[in-house]
Scaffold this active site. Structure first.
Site, PDB file in Angstrom:
ATOM      1  N   GLU A   1       0.969  -5.500   6.041  1.00  0.00           N
ATOM      2  CA  GLU A   1       0.996  -6.787   4.979  1.00  0.00           C
ATOM      3  C   GLU A   1       0.771  -7.833   6.677  1.00  0.00           C
ATOM      4  O   GLU A   1       0.558  -9.145   6.663  1.00  0.00           O
ATOM      5  CB  GLU A   1       2.131  -7.149   4.153  1.00  0.00           C
ATOM      6  CG  GLU A   1       2.234  -6.363   3.096  1.00  0.00           C
ATOM      7  CD  GLU A   1       3.288  -6.005   2.209  1.00  0.00           C
ATOM      8  OE1 GLU A   1       3.835  -6.775   1.515  1.00  0.00           O
ATOM      9  OE2 GLU A   1       3.614  -4.693   2.562  1.00  0.00           O
TER      10      GLU A   1
ATOM     11  N   HIS B   1     -17.665  -2.480  -3.478  1.00  0.00           N
ATOM     12  CA  HIS B   1     -17.481  -2.969  -4.249  1.00  0.00           C
ATOM     13  C   HIS B   1     -15.245  -2.654  -4.608  1.00  0.00           C
ATOM     14  O   HIS B   1     -15.571  -2.943  -5.907  1.00  0.00           O
ATOM     15  CB  HIS B   1     -18.097  -2.991  -5.306  1.00  0.00           C
ATOM     16  CG  HIS B   1     -19.663  -3.392  -4.509  1.00  0.00           C
ATOM     17  ND1 HIS B   1     -20.002  -4.759  -5.108  1.00  0.00           N
ATOM     18  CD2 HIS B   1     -20.848  -2.720  -4.968  1.00  0.00           C
ATOM     19  CE1 HIS B   1     -20.920  -4.929  -4.731  1.00  0.00           C
ATOM     20  NE2 HIS B   1     -21.772  -3.600  -4.491  1.00  0.00           N
TER      21      HIS B   1
ATOM     22  N   LYS C   1      11.886   1.552  -2.688  1.00  0.00           N
ATOM     23  CA  LYS C   1      10.872   0.488  -2.184  1.00  0.00           C
ATOM     24  C   LYS C   1      10.230   1.052  -0.866  1.00  0.00           C
ATOM     25  O   LYS C   1      12.483   1.169   0.076  1.00  0.00           O
ATOM     26  CB  LYS C   1      11.078  -0.136  -2.149  1.00  0.00           C
ATOM     27  CG  LYS C   1      10.803  -1.338  -3.726  1.00  0.00           C
ATOM     28  CD  LYS C   1       9.420  -0.973  -4.160  1.00  0.00           C
ATOM     29  CE  LYS C   1       8.263  -1.537  -3.336  1.00  0.00           C
ATOM     30  NZ  LYS C   1       8.393  -3.057  -3.957  1.00  0.00           N
TER      31      LYS C   1
ATOM     32  N   SER D   1      13.261  -2.409   0.575  1.00  0.00           N
ATOM     33  CA  SER D   1      13.462  -3.731  -0.662  1.00  0.00           C
ATOM     34  C   SER D   1      15.205  -4.638  -0.763  1.00  0.00           C
ATOM     35  O   SER D   1      15.911  -3.614  -0.805  1.00  0.00           O
ATOM     36  CB  SER D   1      12.654  -3.712  -1.594  1.00  0.00           C
ATOM     37  OG  SER D   1      13.788  -4.265  -2.543  1.00  0.00           O
TER      38      SER D   1
END
Ligand code: ARG
Length: 470
Positions: free
Chosen positions: A304, A170, A297, A291
């Site tokens: 992704e 969970h 970043k 980025s």
């Protein structure tokens, strides 16, 4: 028209069909109908299938030996020409599909005898044969790419047998495990995918050639010999089914979707583990992106994209199933839609898998951060197990330890910081308990020593078992 070196005056462009029509197809019709931009990659399979077919109809008495020789040499010449084609050459070809293209070039190379090749054959059994042949190669390449990722996971597992980290259910901290156990948890789903791929392959390797358009071939071709020549394992048993069967495409797209789904789950774990909140892993520079705005970043784009591509792979599966649903028997042009999805699934995975393997192979696991995330509360089950060993029914033990956890929460400390007096209130069995041992993650791991558990010995066996399937 492209003039060939061997035939300075090529015969007029032969037509695959059209005798019964008085007009050429409208440009709108041609644009919709043409599949060459998609099926051009089947040209090698089309030439190989045609050479095997030429031999089959020659043996059936349709061709003289001289005609057979001219066709074989002509097809060799077609292959040599296509091998040298540039992107511009391909763009300039306006044939309806790869089969029409190969036949047109064969006319240019071999002359009128080219018109004998299609005896007893239809593009319906031809395209099914070509795409199955292509898929057999693609399956082998996909299997190798999945295995590379399994290897990367295995290498990390071997390097992190001693690293302890939380496992989650969970998405909440659950119980301590070894990091090796976590890495391997992502290798086993891929082992099942490779099993599925091998099973699907058996159904891909069935030869449709010799089924004709739908009713079979009226010439006595030896389909068993054809099967062996082309490297198939079996011969289709029903010509109506053979020209319309795309179950094998759906199966391969399912395996592709399953691989995508598994990669997306690995990716999601890693995206989370790589965030500053977790800090369990750091991705190497070579598999991270920056980025354009925020200089600090370091983004896990490969992960992704793995998550995102799963959507596309699942889309390809639902697409083909939807195309197949409700089709009348025999070949229908709807089936031309199969190839774009098939090629896209294999291309997508062939681009994705090496990047995921590279990301896994080069990531750095932060053992301190992993270990620090294992809090005493995660050993609550081990406390309950201790009481069980003292004879308490598990349900009671669960309740007793639950009360300890609640008290700790109310007091604002962690369970291992509670006074022994509080432990004794919950159960007298804690009187002589070695609490330090009970709160040791290493002891918790070691206790789970059965097959499939996270104890170091069990993980060693797990690694050996995975090696077997690699
Ligand atoms: N381009 C077609 C396909 O991919 C080849 C088969 C065409 N057959 C036909 N009878 N028009 O399915």
């Amino acid at each position: 028209m492209i003039a060939s070196a061997t035939h300075p005056d090529p015969p007029p462009k032969p037509k695959l069909w059209g005798g019964r029509f008085a007009a050429e197809p409208a440009p709108e019709m041609d644009r919709l109908n043409r599949s060459l931009p998609v099926d051009l990659r089947l040209w090698r399979e089309d030439v190989a299938g045609s050479q095997a077919w030429a031999s089959a109809i020659a043996a059936a008495g349709v061709l003289t030996h001289a005609e057979w020789l001219r066709l074989q040499a002509g097809l060799d010449a077609v292959a040599a020409r296509l091998e040298g084609w540039t992107a511009d050459d391909w763009r300039a070809a306006h044939d309806e599909d790869v089969h029409s293209l190969v036949e047109r070039l064969l006319y240019e190379e071999a002359g009128d005898v080219a018109g004998k090749l299609h005896t007893g054959r239809s593009r319906n059994d031809q395209v099914a044969t070509d795409s199955r042949l292509w898929a057999l190669g693609a399956v082998a390449r996909l299997d190798a790419a999945v295995r590379e990722l399994q290897r990367a996971l295995l290498e990390q597992a071997e390097a992190h047998r001693g690293t302890v980290m939380p496992s989650y259910t969970h998405m909440q901290r659950a119980q301590p495990v070894s990091a090796a156990h976590w890495f391997l948890s992502h290798a086993w789903p891929l082992a099942r995918d490779r099993e599925r791929l091998g099973q699907a392959r058996d159904r891909v390797a069935v030869l449709p050639l010799g089924s004709g358009a739908v009713a079979g071939c009226p010439f006595p071709v030896d389909r068993v010999l054809l099967k062996e020549t082309l490297g198939f394992h079996a011969v289709s048993r029903n010509s109506i089914d053979a020209v319309a069967d795309r179950d094998w495409v759906a199966e391969l797209l399912f395996v592709g979707a399953a691989v995508g789904m598994h990669l997306s789950r690995l990716a999601e774990d890693l995206v989370v583990f790589g965030s500053q909140e977790w800090g369990f892993v750091r991705f190497s520079d070579r598999f991270s992106t920056g980025s354009s705005l925020m200089p600090q970043k370091r983004n896990p784009d490969a992960m992704e994209l793995a998550r995102g591509k799963a959507g596309r792979l699942i889309g390809n599966l639902t697409g083909i199933l939807t195309v197949l649903k409700g089709l009348p028997s025999g070949y229908n042009k709807d089936l031309q839609e199969d190839k774009e999805a098939l090629f896209d699934t294999f291309d997508t995975l062939q681009a994705l898998l090496p990047a995921v393997a590279g990301t896994v192979r080069t990531l750095e696991l932060n053992a301190e951060r992993c270990a620090a995330a294992v809090d005493a509360g995660m050993l609550a089950t081990d406390l309950a197990d201790f009481l069980v060993r003292r004879g308490m029914p598990f349900r009671e033990a669960h309740g007793a330890v639950g009360r300890l956890v609640r008290t700790a929460e109310e007091t604002g400390c962690s369970v291992d910081e509670l006074d022994r007096a509080i432990f004794l209130e919950v159960s007298p069995h804690f009187a002589d308990a070695d609490l330090a041992h009970l709160f040791s993650p290493a002891a918790s791991l070691a206790a789970r020593a059965g097959i499939g558990g996270t104890a170091p010995d069990a993980v060693r066996e797990q690694i050996a078992a995975l090696r077997q399937v690699l």
